[in-house]
Design a protein around this motif. Structure first.
Motif, mmCIF file in Angstrom:
data_model
loop_
_atom_site.group_PDB
_atom_site.id
_atom_site.type_symbol
_atom_site.label_atom_id
_atom_site.label_comp_id
_atom_site.label_asym_id
_atom_site.label_seq_id
_atom_site.Cartn_x
_atom_site.Cartn_y
_atom_site.Cartn_z
ATOM 1 N N ASP A 66 0.850 -1.275 -0.165
ATOM 2 C CA ASP A 66 0.011 -0.179 0.052
ATOM 3 C C ASP A 66 0.755 1.139 -0.102
ATOM 4 O O ASP A 66 0.247 2.367 0.297
ATOM 5 N N GLY A 67 2.211 1.274 -0.368
ATOM 6 C CA GLY A 67 3.067 2.328 -0.403
ATOM 7 C C GLY A 67 3.918 2.301 0.843
ATOM 8 O O GLY A 67 4.766 3.203 0.989
ATOM 9 N N ALA A 68 3.642 1.418 1.901
ATOM 10 C CA ALA A 68 4.392 1.448 3.199
ATOM 11 C C ALA A 68 5.914 0.583 2.625
ATOM 12 O O ALA A 68 5.977 -0.265 1.832
ATOM 13 N N ALA A 69 6.622 1.166 3.442
ATOM 14 C CA ALA A 69 8.115 0.646 3.318
ATOM 15 C C ALA A 69 8.185 -0.726 4.088
ATOM 16 O O ALA A 69 7.519 -0.938 5.316
ATOM 17 N N PRO A 70 8.973 -1.740 3.627
ATOM 18 C CA PRO A 70 8.934 -3.089 4.253
ATOM 19 C C PRO A 70 9.724 -2.818 5.599
ATOM 20 O O PRO A 70 10.638 -2.065 5.714
ATOM 21 N N MET A 71 9.597 -3.693 6.573
ATOM 22 C CA MET A 71 10.248 -3.926 7.911
ATOM 23 C C MET A 71 11.013 -5.247 7.853
ATOM 24 O O MET A 71 10.629 -6.192 7.723
ATOM 25 N N HIS A 72 12.155 -5.007 7.485
ATOM 26 C CA HIS A 72 13.115 -6.116 7.619
ATOM 27 C C HIS A 72 13.598 -6.791 9.070
ATOM 28 O O HIS A 72 14.172 -7.698 9.265
ATOM 29 N N PHE A 73 13.218 -5.940 10.208
ATOM 30 C CA PHE A 73 13.931 -6.306 11.278
ATOM 31 C C PHE A 73 12.514 -5.898 12.479
ATOM 32 O O PHE A 73 12.045 -4.960 12.067
ATOM 33 N N PRO A 74 12.332 -6.781 13.293
ATOM 34 C CA PRO A 74 11.165 -6.345 14.163
ATOM 35 C C PRO A 74 11.486 -5.017 14.844
ATOM 36 O O PRO A 74 12.520 -4.504 15.048
ATOM 37 N N MET A 75 10.397 -4.292 15.122
ATOM 38 C CA MET A 75 10.450 -2.983 15.895
ATOM 39 C C MET A 75 10.588 -3.119 17.266
ATOM 40 O O MET A 75 9.387 -3.122 17.802
#
Length: 614
Positions: free
Chosen positions: A27-36
């Motif tokens: 949806d245009g969001a950047a991917p998360m490669h590592f948990p927040m």
């Protein structure tokens, strides 16, 4: 055939429709490669020592935030030492006190004065917004693995845009720490802090909260509120860190362009597409090309076209324009976006096809700090695009602005080269606007050292004007010891008290805003105008929580007993604020501590001593 037949959609509009119809989970969001990984607010409030991610993980104190637990806030801050962000907890204690205020008190976090002026749709944030759900904080030393060679650290850095997007709040922790010194201005110079700020300002929720002390918090909603600067131009202790951030910024821009197209926000897409040379300056990444497919199939894309014609054709295709004089939904034309890009050949090519050289935008872009009624030349100056600036001046673009003179826009952008070009073309270096403020005021407002020095080289300014500039600098973002020293050395009156004729544009503004304040519309802006007449630089520095500047004024002998039109002294403005000890002593008449702080600030400058990675 009907003469009213609707024109065919542009390739940009067709591509946007295809993207909008896709259900690809992006949806245009950047991917998360590592948990927040975040820390609960109640745990942070009890901390007496700042421990790294690895230790907090071992103690089971971190929470992998996924949006279901409550709200999150990202804390952007400066590192005070090479291998530790805050060894003595000086910044963290300020944040803890500010956090207690946010979580336990009633009231609002007010807008800063410049946001209130530029972004009329911006709203102060009610403290209930922080109290309605559990709050979790992302803080780099807590949330990111600290081993520089760790693959997990690299993945966490790549995930910063996703972390920012997941946060309801963005805190810039910028208290003045005199023995570093750390300050709002030094924060604005740091490369890593610039990354976090740029990502926030490009995101859907672009507002952020500036924390200058435990009692001085303000909502910033426009780029005009704070000194500008791109990530690649920031200060890095480890130069290679800039290379690590290039792909991160490129990814942010990619996802923003895609998001704008899916939402059919074509003006937003055009702005960010053409600002790539600004976003990527000094970073080892290439701009995104051919975002809208199909240009190679166009007849103008053949080898028969000249390079300049080809550049114009490609630009029109990628930006979705049919005519060089077309006005889009934001009130901008192709020449305005071309000026943003910095491509002089493109600007010349559009002018050869009869683009309107001096056409002004009908609408502003307040989030970017761009007012309405600006020309292509003024946009090029605002973004320090020297090639397109030169091309527009050579085409004899008008040098007089509408709301703001071009000289003032160059000064706000800390653009000395632009100032030189304007002066060479015959522009007035004073650059006074409708309300009487000058280009030199603008340079000092945002601590634009390079711009102010160029203006001072171009002409000699009267002492009365320099005295007004000193007040203006202390009231906004230019309250540094170095600014005080520079202006006082040029004969500025350290005890200048502001006055304006009642029958004048600025006098009318003062009267209107003061009346609103008396009638109950109490904001940072109305309070400022209510107290403006008779205000001194010292009063302004205390009012705006610019403690370094206040210390420098006291050290230089500023009178403490002076009062403004409301009977307020500098000490009266201090009563509702949390002041550092040196300033409390100075306002009581003991100037020694302020002299020590000023000497240290002048010796080390505003950039601080270190810049560390996460």
């Amino acid at each position: 055939m009907s003469c009213c037949r609707r024109a065919a959609r542009t390739p940009l509009a067709r591509h946007a429709a295809i993207l909008a119809a896709e259900d690809d989970g992006r949806d245009g969001a950047a991917p998360m490669h590592f948990p927040m990984y975040t820390i609960p607010a109640d745990v942070l409030l009890e901390m007496t020592e700042i421990k790294p991610h690895e230790e907090l993980m071992a103690m089971s104190l971190l929470t992998a935030f996924d949006g279901t637990q409550g709200k999150a806030g990202l804390v952007s801050h400066q590192w005070a030492a090479m291998h530790h962000p805050d060894p003595e907890m000086k910044q963290m204690r300020v944040f803890q006190d500010a956090l207690r205020h946010l979580l336990k008190d009633k009231g609002m976090v007010p807008l800063d004065c410049i946001t209130e002026t530029f972004l009329t749709s911006a709203k102060a944030i009610a403290l209930t917004a922080f109290q309605s759900e559990p709050l979790f904080l992302w803080y780099d030393y807590f949330s990111v693995p600290q081993d520089r060679d760790s693959h997990d650290q690299a993945k966490a850095i790549q995930s910063i845009p996703a972390y920012v997007a997941a946060c309801s709040f963005f805190f810039a922790l910028v208290p003045y720490i005199e023995d570093q010194p750390l300050s709002p201005l030094s924060w604005s110079h740091r490369g890593w802090c610039r990354l976090e700020r740029v990502v926030r300002e490009i995101s859907a929720d672009h507002t952020w909260i500036l924390i200058k002390s435990s009692t001085s918090l303000e909502v910033v909603g426009t780029a005009a509120s704070f000194p500008i600067g791109q990530v690649g131009e920031g200060d890095f202790t480890v130069p290679a860190d800039a290379e690590r951030l290039g792909p991160v910024i490129r990814g942010v821009v990619f996802h923003k362009l895609r998001s704008c197209l899916k939402a059919r926000d074509f003006p937003g897409y055009r702005r960010h597409l053409n600002l790539q040379s600004v976003y990527f300056k000094n970073l080892p990444v290439e701009p995104l090309q051919d975002f809208v497919p199909g240009f190679d199939d166009l007849e103008l894309g053949s080898s028969a076209a000249s390079p300049r014609e080809l550049a114009v054709a490609r630009f029109m295709h990628q930006n979705g324009f049919r005519s060089v004089r077309e006005v889009d939904g934001a009130g901008w034309t192709p020449i305005h976006y071309a000026a943003l890009s910095g491509n002089a050949e493109l600007v010349v090519g559009l002018l050869q096809q009869r683009a309107a050289l001096d056409r002004r935008t009908s609408k502003g872009e307040p989030k970017l700090g761009v007012p309405p009624l600006v020309s292509a030349l003024e946009l090029a100056l605002a973004y320090r695009q020297h090639d397109s600036t030169r091309a527009l001046i050579e085409a004899r673009a008008q040098l007089r602005g509408a709301l703001y003179p071009a000289m003032q826009i160059a000064a706000l952008a800390d653009n000395p080269e632009g100032i030189r070009m304007l002066c060479a073309a015959g522009a007035d270096p004073v650059g006074r606007n409708l309300f009487g403020f000058t280009a030199l005021d603008s340079a000092f407002i945002l601590a634009g050292v390079a711009a102010r020095e160029e203006l001072l080289r171009q002409m000699d300014f009267e002492a009365s004007l320099l005295s007004c500039v000193l007040l203006t600098a202390m009231l906004y973002r230019g309250g540094t010891a170095e600014a005080v020293q520079r202006l006082v050395g040029l004969r500025a009156d350290i005890d200048f008290q502001f006055s304006a004729p009642a029958v004048s544009p600025f006098g009318a503004v003062l009267a209107i805003m003061s009346l609103q304040h008396r009638l109950g519309r109490v904001t940072a802006q109305t309070e400022q105008f209510y107290h403006y007449r008779g205000m001194t630089p010292l009063m302004a520095a205390v009012f705006s929580s610019q403690y370094e500047g206040a210390a420098a004024l006291i050290a230089a002998g500023a009178k403490l007993e002076l009062r403004n039109c409301r009977g307020f002294s500098a000490a009266d403005f201090a009563k509702r604020r949390s002041l550092p000890d040196f300033l409390e002593q100075g306002l009581l008449g003991d100037r020694l501590a302020c002299q020590r702080v000023t000497t240290l600030a002048l010796a080390t400058g505003t950039g601080g001593i270190v810049q560390c990675t996460v």
